[in-house]
Design a protein around this motif. Structure first.
Motif, PDB file in Angstrom:
ATOM      1  N   GLN A  85       0.859  -1.184   0.000  1.00 36.76           N
ATOM      2  CA  GLN A  85       0.000   0.000   0.000  1.00 36.76           C
ATOM      3  C   GLN A  85       0.892   1.229   0.000  1.00 36.76           C
ATOM      4  OE1 GLN A  85      -3.753   1.956   2.508  1.00 36.76           O
ATOM      5  NE2 GLN A  85      -2.785   0.071   3.212  1.00 36.76           N
ATOM      6  N   PHE A  86       0.581   2.170  -0.859  1.00 32.12           N
ATOM      7  CA  PHE A  86       1.444   3.342  -0.975  1.00 32.12           C
ATOM      8  C   PHE A  86       0.621   4.512  -1.486  1.00 32.12           C
ATOM      9  CE2 PHE A  86       1.381   1.080  -4.910  1.00 32.12           C
ATOM     10  CZ  PHE A  86       1.432   2.029  -5.914  1.00 32.12           C
ATOM     11  N   CYS A  87       1.225   5.679  -1.402  1.00 35.87           N
ATOM     12  CA  CYS A  87       0.595   6.897  -1.906  1.00 35.87           C
ATOM     13  C   CYS A  87       1.542   7.485  -2.940  1.00 35.87           C
ATOM     14  CB  CYS A  87       0.376   7.885  -0.766  1.00 35.87           C
ATOM     15  SG  CYS A  87      -0.866   9.134  -1.125  1.00 35.87           S
ATOM     16  N   VAL A  88       1.042   7.724  -4.131  1.00 34.30           N
ATOM     17  CA  VAL A  88       1.918   8.126  -5.230  1.00 34.30           C
ATOM     18  C   VAL A  88       1.422   9.427  -5.839  1.00 34.30           C
ATOM     19  CG1 VAL A  88       0.639   6.779  -6.938  1.00 34.30           C
ATOM     20  CG2 VAL A  88       3.019   7.353  -7.354  1.00 34.30           C
ATOM     21  N   TRP A  89       2.376  10.267  -6.215  1.00 34.45           N
ATOM     22  CA  TRP A  89       2.019  11.521  -6.869  1.00 34.45           C
ATOM     23  C   TRP A  89       1.497  11.264  -8.278  1.00 34.45           C
ATOM     24  CZ3 TRP A  89       1.319  15.691  -4.207  1.00 34.45           C
ATOM     25  CH2 TRP A  89       2.027  15.893  -3.024  1.00 34.45           C
ATOM     26  N   ILE A 119      -3.927  -7.242  -8.515  1.00 30.93           N
ATOM     27  CA  ILE A 119      -5.132  -6.418  -8.420  1.00 30.93           C
ATOM     28  C   ILE A 119      -4.717  -5.069  -7.841  1.00 30.93           C
ATOM     29  CG2 ILE A 119      -7.379  -6.145  -7.313  1.00 30.93           C
ATOM     30  CD1 ILE A 119      -7.604  -9.177  -7.229  1.00 30.93           C
ATOM     31  N   TRP A 120      -5.148  -3.985  -8.483  1.00 31.75           N
ATOM     32  CA  TRP A 120      -4.813  -2.632  -8.034  1.00 31.75           C
ATOM     33  C   TRP A 120      -6.089  -1.882  -7.681  1.00 31.75           C
ATOM     34  CZ3 TRP A 120       0.263  -0.185  -8.677  1.00 31.75           C
ATOM     35  CH2 TRP A 120       1.247  -1.071  -9.103  1.00 31.75           C
ATOM     36  N   LEU A 121      -6.097  -1.256  -6.503  1.00 31.31           N
ATOM     37  CA  LEU A 121      -7.238  -0.455  -6.058  1.00 31.31           C
ATOM     38  C   LEU A 121      -6.783   0.978  -5.812  1.00 31.31           C
ATOM     39  CD1 LEU A 121      -8.698  -3.136  -3.740  1.00 31.31           C
ATOM     40  CD2 LEU A 121     -10.160  -1.825  -5.265  1.00 31.31           C
ATOM     41  N   PHE A 122      -7.620   1.950  -6.201  1.00 29.57           N
ATOM     42  CA  PHE A 122      -7.282   3.366  -6.086  1.00 29.57           C
ATOM     43  C   PHE A 122      -8.325   4.078  -5.224  1.00 29.57           C
ATOM     44  CE2 PHE A 122      -5.658   1.697  -9.989  1.00 29.57           C
ATOM     45  CZ  PHE A 122      -4.409   2.270 -10.146  1.00 29.57           C
ATOM     46  N   ARG A 123      -7.829   4.893  -4.286  1.00 26.66           N
ATOM     47  CA  ARG A 123      -8.684   5.750  -3.462  1.00 26.66           C
ATOM     48  C   ARG A 123      -8.063   7.143  -3.391  1.00 26.66           C
ATOM     49  NH1 ARG A 123     -10.259   2.387   2.000  1.00 26.66           N
ATOM     50  NH2 ARG A 123     -12.212   1.475   1.267  1.00 26.66           N
ATOM     51  N   VAL A 165      -4.012  11.883 -14.679  1.00 23.43           N
ATOM     52  CA  VAL A 165      -4.592  12.308 -13.404  1.00 23.43           C
ATOM     53  C   VAL A 165      -3.840  13.518 -12.878  1.00 23.43           C
ATOM     54  CG1 VAL A 165      -5.410  10.011 -12.817  1.00 23.43           C
ATOM     55  CG2 VAL A 165      -3.122  10.712 -12.126  1.00 23.43           C
ATOM     56  N   GLU A 166      -4.490  14.253 -11.984  1.00 22.35           N
ATOM     57  CA  GLU A 166      -3.907  15.484 -11.473  1.00 22.35           C
ATOM     58  C   GLU A 166      -3.871  15.506  -9.948  1.00 22.35           C
ATOM     59  OE1 GLU A 166      -6.158  18.633 -13.122  1.00 22.35           O
ATOM     60  OE2 GLU A 166      -5.497  18.282 -15.188  1.00 22.35           O
ATOM     61  N   GLN A 167      -4.000  14.376  -9.288  1.00 23.69           N
ATOM     62  CA  GLN A 167      -3.986  14.368  -7.836  1.00 23.69           C
ATOM     63  C   GLN A 167      -3.288  13.124  -7.317  1.00 23.69           C
ATOM     64  OE1 GLN A 167      -7.785  13.552  -5.876  1.00 23.69           O
ATOM     65  NE2 GLN A 167      -8.706  13.205  -7.884  1.00 23.69           N
ATOM     66  N   LYS A 168      -3.126  13.080  -6.013  1.00 24.10           N
ATOM     67  CA  LYS A 168      -2.423  11.992  -5.363  1.00 24.10           C
ATOM     68  C   LYS A 168      -3.427  10.933  -4.933  1.00 24.10           C
ATOM     69  CE  LYS A 168       1.274  11.585  -1.926  1.00 24.10           C
ATOM     70  NZ  LYS A 168       2.005  12.317  -0.869  1.00 24.10           N
ATOM     71  N   TYR A 169      -3.048   9.655  -5.084  1.00 28.11           N
ATOM     72  CA  TYR A 169      -3.946   8.563  -4.737  1.00 28.11           C
ATOM     73  C   TYR A 169      -3.315   7.633  -3.715  1.00 28.11           C
ATOM     74  CZ  TYR A 169      -7.138   9.673  -8.557  1.00 28.11           C
ATOM     75  OH  TYR A 169      -8.039  10.303  -9.373  1.00 28.11           O
ATOM     76  N   ALA A 170      -4.179   7.059  -2.881  1.00 29.98           N
ATOM     77  CA  ALA A 170      -3.775   5.923  -2.048  1.00 29.98           C
ATOM     78  C   ALA A 170      -4.043   4.668  -2.861  1.00 29.98           C
ATOM     79  CB  ALA A 170      -4.574   5.906  -0.746  1.00 29.98           C
ATOM     80  N   ILE A 171      -3.029   3.816  -3.001  1.00 27.85           N
ATOM     81  CA  ILE A 171      -3.119   2.661  -3.894  1.00 27.85           C
ATOM     82  C   ILE A 171      -2.755   1.394  -3.132  1.00 27.85           C
ATOM     83  CG2 ILE A 171      -2.271   1.623  -6.039  1.00 27.85           C
ATOM     84  CD1 ILE A 171      -1.586   4.422  -6.996  1.00 27.85           C
ATOM     85  N   LEU A 172      -3.521   0.352  -3.364  1.00 25.95           N
ATOM     86  CA  LEU A 172      -3.227  -0.972  -2.818  1.00 25.95           C
ATOM     87  C   LEU A 172      -3.027  -1.922  -3.988  1.00 25.95           C
ATOM     88  CD1 LEU A 172      -3.087  -3.064  -0.488  1.00 25.95           C
ATOM     89  CD2 LEU A 172      -5.569  -3.332  -0.742  1.00 25.95           C
ATOM     90  N   SER A 173      -1.903  -2.631  -3.978  1.00 21.21           N
ATOM     91  CA  SER A 173      -1.619  -3.628  -5.007  1.00 21.21           C
ATOM     92  C   SER A 173      -1.442  -4.978  -4.331  1.00 21.21           C
ATOM     93  CB  SER A 173      -0.360  -3.250  -5.782  1.00 21.21           C
ATOM     94  OG  SER A 173      -0.093  -4.210  -6.792  1.00 21.21           O
ATOM     95  N   CYS A 174      -2.195  -5.962  -4.809  1.00 14.92           N
ATOM     96  CA  CYS A 174      -2.165  -7.300  -4.215  1.00 14.92           C
ATOM     97  C   CYS A 174      -1.866  -8.333  -5.307  1.00 14.92           C
ATOM     98  CB  CYS A 174      -3.504  -7.600  -3.552  1.00 14.92           C
ATOM     99  SG  CYS A 174      -3.512  -9.091  -2.548  1.00 14.92           S
ATOM    100  N   PRO A 175      -0.909  -9.220  -5.090  1.00 14.17           N
ATOM    101  CA  PRO A 175      -0.486 -10.146  -6.152  1.00 14.17           C
ATOM    102  C   PRO A 175      -1.504 -11.256  -6.418  1.00 14.17           C
ATOM    103  CG  PRO A 175       0.680 -10.644  -4.129  1.00 14.17           C
ATOM    104  CD  PRO A 175      -0.107  -9.399  -3.861  1.00 14.17           C
ATOM    105  N   LEU A 176      -1.538 -11.690  -7.677  1.00 10.75           N
ATOM    106  CA  LEU A 176      -2.223 -12.910  -8.080  1.00 10.75           C
ATOM    107  C   LEU A 176      -1.150 -13.976  -8.275  1.00 10.75           C
ATOM    108  CD1 LEU A 176      -4.701 -11.436 -10.732  1.00 10.75           C
ATOM    109  CD2 LEU A 176      -5.315 -12.300  -8.469  1.00 10.75           C
ATOM    110  N   MET A 177      -1.279 -15.098  -7.585  1.00  9.70           N
ATOM    111  CA  MET A 177      -0.197 -16.083  -7.569  1.00  9.70           C
ATOM    112  C   MET A 177      -0.701 -17.479  -7.905  1.00  9.70           C
ATOM    113  SD  MET A 177       1.788 -14.880  -4.105  1.00  9.70           S
ATOM    114  CE  MET A 177       3.161 -15.986  -4.464  1.00  9.70           C
TER     115      MET A 177
END
Length: 338
Positions: free
Chosen positions: A226-230, A261-265, A240-252
Motif C-alpha cells: 500500500q502506498f501513496c503516489v504523486w 489487483i490494483w485499487l485506487f482511493r 490524473v492530477e492528484q495523489k492517490y492511495a493505492i493498494l496492489s495485491c499479487p495474483l499467484m
C-alpha cells in the motif's frame, strides 16, 4: 453567610456568594459551580423556588444543592428533597458537619461525573465495535458474493471483471484494475478495470515495471503493498492530477506471481487491515478460479485436438477402404467379360 464563606475558604474551597435568589441563579448559570449551599429564606424568593429553577436549566440541573435553614420541621426537609436537594443542614450548624457533608457530596458528584464519562466512553466503544462488526459482516458477504461469481464461471474475462467490479463498489474505491505480468516480468498488461468518472481508463495499456520499481518488486515477491503516489508517476498510464492511495495485491499460482489487483482511493483514505485482508482473499479466489479456467481451456483444447485426430483417422481409413475396393471391382468386371 460571612462565617460560612470564611470557613470554606479556610479549608481550600473557592466560594462565590449571592445575596438573593436572582443573583444566585444568574451566577450559577453564568459559571456553574460544583456545589450550591442554599438558604430557604431569601429576600426575593424562597430557596425551594430557586432550587426548582436550577433543576429546570440544563447547565445547572446536575449541580448538587445542600439546603441550610433554621426550619427544623419534617415537612420543610421533605419539601427540600422533593424540589431536588441532596442534603439538609439545620441551623445553627457545626463547622465540622458542614465540611463533612460538603466533602461527601463533592466526592459523590465527581464519582457521578466520572461514571457518566465512563458510560459515554463505553457507549462510544460499543458503537465502534458494532460498526466494525457490521463492516466485517459486510466484507464477509462481499467475499462470498465474489467467490460465488468467480467459481461459477470458467471464463477468464468474467472472473476478473466480476472481481474488479465488486471490489471497487464494495470498498468504495475510485478505480480497480487487474492484469498480468509479461513472461520477462518487465511489463504489466492492464486487462480489466472498473473506474468512476474520477479516474481515466487504462484498460489495454502495457506499463513498464520500471515506472514504479519498488512497488512491482514487492508484488512480484508475492506480497501486497500500500502506498501513496504523486500524479506524475501515474501520468504515464492515466492522465490524473492528484495523489492517490493505492493498494496492489499479487495474483499467484504454483510458479509465483503472474498478475496483480490494483485499487485506487483518494489520498486521505488509506486501506485498513480488514480491507487489505479482504483483497488478499479475493486475489486467492481469483487465482484458484483462473487456474481452473485455464485447466478447463487446456482440457478443451486437448479434446478438440483428439476430435481432429479422430476425424483425420476416419478420413484416412475411408480413403484406404475405397482404394482397396476399387481394384477388386475392376477384376470382377474383367472376369465377367471373359
Amino acid at each position: 453567610l460571612r462565617v460560612l464563606s470564611n470557613m470554606l475558604e479556610d479549608n481550600g474551597y473557592e466560594v462565590r456568594k449571592a445575596l438573593n435568589g436572582k443573583l444566585g441563579l444568574r451566577a450559577a448559570q453564568a459559571s456553574p459551580p460544583d456545589l450550591i449551599l442554599l438558604d430557604i429564606r431569601l429576600g426575593d424568593m424562597d430557596g425551594y423556588e430557586v432550587c426548582q429553577l436550577l433543576k429546570t436549566h440544563q447547565q445547572t440541573s446536575e449541580i448538587p444543592v445542600i439546603f441550610l435553614s433554621a426550619l427544623n420541621e419534617i415537612t420543610d426537609k421533605v419539601k427540600a428533597f422533593q424540589v431536588g436537594g441532596v442534603d439538609y443542614i439545620t441551623k445553627p450548624f457545626q463547622i465540622e458537619e458542614v465540611l463533612v457533608r460538603v466533602q461527601t457530596h463533592l466526592k459523590l458528584c465527581r464519582l457521578q461525573n466520572q461514571l457518566l464519562e465512563w458510560n459515554v466512553e463505553l457507549e462510544n466503544q460499543v458503537q465502534i465495535h458494532t460498526a466494525r462488526l457490521r463492516k466485517a459482516l459486510d466484507y464477509e458477504a462481499l467475499l462470498k458474493r465474489i467467490t460465488d461469481k468467480v467459481r461459477d464461471s470458467l471464463d477468464e474475462e468474467q472472473i476478473l471483471q466480476a472481481a474488479v467490479n465488486e471490489l471497487a463498489v464494495g470498498l468504495e474505491a475510485v478505480g480497480c484494475d487487474t492484469g498480468e505480468y509479461t513472461a520477462d516480468r518487465q511489463s504489466f498488461h492492464i486487462r480489466y478495470e472498473y473506474i468512476t468518472n474520477e479516474i481515466p481508463a487504462a484498460k489495454g495499456q502495457v506499463v513498464s515495471v520500471h515506472d514504479l520499481p519498488d512497488v512491482h518488486e514487492v508484488v512480484l515477491q508475492g506480497k501486497e503493498v500500500q502506498f501513496c503516489v504523486w500524479a506524475s508517476a501515474l501520468l504515464l498510464v492515466r492522465n490524473v492530477e492528484q495523489k492517490y492511495a493505492i493498494l496492489s495485491c499479487p495474483l499467484m499460482d504454483e510458479r509465483g506471481t503472474f498478475g496483480a489487483i490494483w485499487l485506487f482511493r483518494h489520498r486521505a483514505q488509506s486501506f485498513n487491515e480488514p480491507e487489505v485482508r479482504l483483497v488478499q482473499q479475493v486475489a486467492t479466489q481469483c487465482a484458484i478460479a483462473l487456474r481452473q479456467s485455464r485447466l478447463y481451456q487446456a482440457v478443451q483444447a486437448q479434446v478438440k485436438e483428439l476430435e481432429e485426430m479422430n476425424r483425420l483417422k476416419d478420413d484416412f481409413l475411408s480413403t484406404v477402404s475405397h482404394e482397396l475396393r476399387t481394384p477388386m471391382s475392376n477384376i470382377k468386371m474383367a472376369t465377367q467379360m471373359l
